[in-house]
Write a protein that holds these residues in place. Structure first.
Motif, PDB file in Angstrom:
ATOM      1  N   MET A   1       0.847  -1.187   0.000  1.00 21.10           N
ATOM      2  CA  MET A   1       0.000   0.000   0.000  1.00 21.10           C
ATOM      3  C   MET A   1       0.885   1.241   0.000  1.00 21.10           C
ATOM      4  O   MET A   1       1.877   1.300   0.711  1.00 21.10           O
ATOM      5  N   ILE A   2       0.502   2.194  -0.794  1.00 23.22           N
ATOM      6  CA  ILE A   2       1.213   3.469  -0.853  1.00 23.22           C
ATOM      7  C   ILE A   2       0.308   4.534  -0.249  1.00 23.22           C
ATOM      8  O   ILE A   2      -0.834   4.686  -0.668  1.00 23.22           O
ATOM      9  N   VAL A   3       0.817   5.249   0.745  1.00 23.87           N
ATOM     10  CA  VAL A   3       0.079   6.352   1.358  1.00 23.87           C
ATOM     11  C   VAL A   3       0.999   7.560   1.361  1.00 23.87           C
ATOM     12  O   VAL A   3       2.120   7.484   1.862  1.00 23.87           O
ATOM     13  N   ARG A   4       0.533   8.643   0.794  1.00 24.48           N
ATOM     14  CA  ARG A   4       1.324   9.877   0.769  1.00 24.48           C
ATOM     15  C   ARG A   4       0.438  11.041   1.173  1.00 24.48           C
ATOM     16  O   ARG A   4      -0.738  11.084   0.844  1.00 24.48           O
ATOM     17  N   ASP A   5       1.041  11.994   1.848  1.00 18.43           N
ATOM     18  CA  ASP A   5       0.359  13.209   2.278  1.00 18.43           C
ATOM     19  C   ASP A   5       0.822  14.355   1.383  1.00 18.43           C
ATOM     20  O   ASP A   5       2.008  14.682   1.332  1.00 18.43           O
ATOM     21  N   MET A  28       2.215  12.908  -6.973  1.00 19.02           N
ATOM     22  CA  MET A  28       1.842  12.004  -5.881  1.00 19.02           C
ATOM     23  C   MET A  28       2.265  10.560  -6.165  1.00 19.02           C
ATOM     24  O   MET A  28       2.655   9.835  -5.263  1.00 19.02           O
ATOM     25  N   LEU A  29       2.137  10.135  -7.409  1.00 26.63           N
ATOM     26  CA  LEU A  29       2.586   8.806  -7.852  1.00 26.63           C
ATOM     27  C   LEU A  29       3.425   8.994  -9.108  1.00 26.63           C
ATOM     28  O   LEU A  29       3.057   9.771  -9.991  1.00 26.63           O
ATOM     29  N   LEU A  30       4.532   8.261  -9.190  1.00 28.10           N
ATOM     30  CA  LEU A  30       5.417   8.316 -10.347  1.00 28.10           C
ATOM     31  C   LEU A  30       5.662   6.904 -10.879  1.00 28.10           C
ATOM     32  O   LEU A  30       5.257   5.914 -10.264  1.00 28.10           O
ATOM     33  N   PHE A  37       0.508   4.097 -13.914  1.00 21.42           N
ATOM     34  CA  PHE A  37       0.091   5.458 -14.221  1.00 21.42           C
ATOM     35  C   PHE A  37       0.729   6.374 -13.193  1.00 21.42           C
ATOM     36  O   PHE A  37       1.201   5.924 -12.151  1.00 21.42           O
ATOM     37  N   SER A  38       0.767   7.663 -13.482  1.00 16.39           N
ATOM     38  CA  SER A  38       1.209   8.638 -12.482  1.00 16.39           C
ATOM     39  C   SER A  38       0.025   9.524 -12.142  1.00 16.39           C
ATOM     40  O   SER A  38      -0.916   9.667 -12.922  1.00 16.39           O
ATOM     41  N   PHE A  39       0.078  10.099 -10.944  1.00 18.14           N
ATOM     42  CA  PHE A  39      -1.021  10.916 -10.434  1.00 18.14           C
ATOM     43  C   PHE A  39      -0.439  12.200  -9.876  1.00 18.14           C
ATOM     44  O   PHE A  39       0.503  12.169  -9.086  1.00 18.14           O
ATOM     45  N   PRO A 112       3.161   6.252 -17.021  1.00 16.76           N
ATOM     46  CA  PRO A 112       3.464   7.182 -15.927  1.00 16.76           C
ATOM     47  C   PRO A 112       4.709   8.011 -16.219  1.00 16.76           C
ATOM     48  O   PRO A 112       5.620   7.549 -16.899  1.00 16.76           O
ATOM     49  N   VAL A 113       4.708   9.232 -15.723  1.00 16.61           N
ATOM     50  CA  VAL A 113       5.913  10.052 -15.827  1.00 16.61           C
ATOM     51  C   VAL A 113       6.881   9.655 -14.716  1.00 16.61           C
ATOM     52  O   VAL A 113       6.491   9.067 -13.706  1.00 16.61           O
ATOM     53  N   THR A 114       8.152   9.966 -14.928  1.00 19.34           N
ATOM     54  CA  THR A 114       9.193   9.613 -13.963  1.00 19.34           C
ATOM     55  C   THR A 114       9.408  10.702 -12.929  1.00 19.34           C
ATOM     56  O   THR A 114       9.993  10.455 -11.884  1.00 19.34           O
TER      57      THR A 114
END
Length: 134
Positions: A1-5, A28-30, A37-39, A112-114
């Motif tokens: 699980m990935i959790v980021r603030d 937020m996601l790379l 995908f990236s977000f 996704p972008v890097t």
């Protein structure tokens, strides 16, 4: 699980915040997160106008705040953007994005972008392979 603030990224992970003239994007996601995908949360300055054409990526965008418009360069068709409106660039559409007020947008890119991309002169991002061979 990935959790980021979001706030922690802005405060502590400056390498995940990308900006250019009149816009900034919190990644937020790379690609290295392995999600396919990236977000990003992207902010476009009020009164700004941007021409983009993601030749190597598909993008979907959801407006969370602000007003503006998007014009499909190929057809000349313009759509109003306000909170709740989503658009998807499913044909690598060259487009002009205008922010009447500051726009806050949630964006997904596939592939996704890097995080190292910058807009090239034609408004596109290079692929990860292009960046590796550069």
């Amino acid at each position: 699980m990935i959790v980021r603030d979001f706030n922690e990224i802005v405060e502590k992970e400056r390498d995940r915040v990308v900006s250019d003239a009149q816009w900034s994007s919190v990644r937020m996601l790379l690609a290295d997160d392995g999600m396919g995908f990236s977000f990003h949360i992207t902010f476009l300055d009020a009164g700004s106008e941007h021409t983009f054409e993601y030749k190597n990526h598909f993008e979907s965008v959801y407006c969370m705040q602000g007003t503006g418009s998007i014009t499909d360069v190929a057809t000349g068709e313009t759509h109003y953007i306000k909170p709740g409106v989503m658009y998807a660039l499913d044909k690598h559409d060259r487009h002009i994005l205008r922010a009447e007020e500051e726009l806050v947008m949630a964006c997904c890119f596939n592939p996704p972008v890097t995080g190292n991309e910058v807009h090239r002169e034609d408004g596109s991002y290079a692929t990860a392979e292009d960046l590796e061979t550069a």
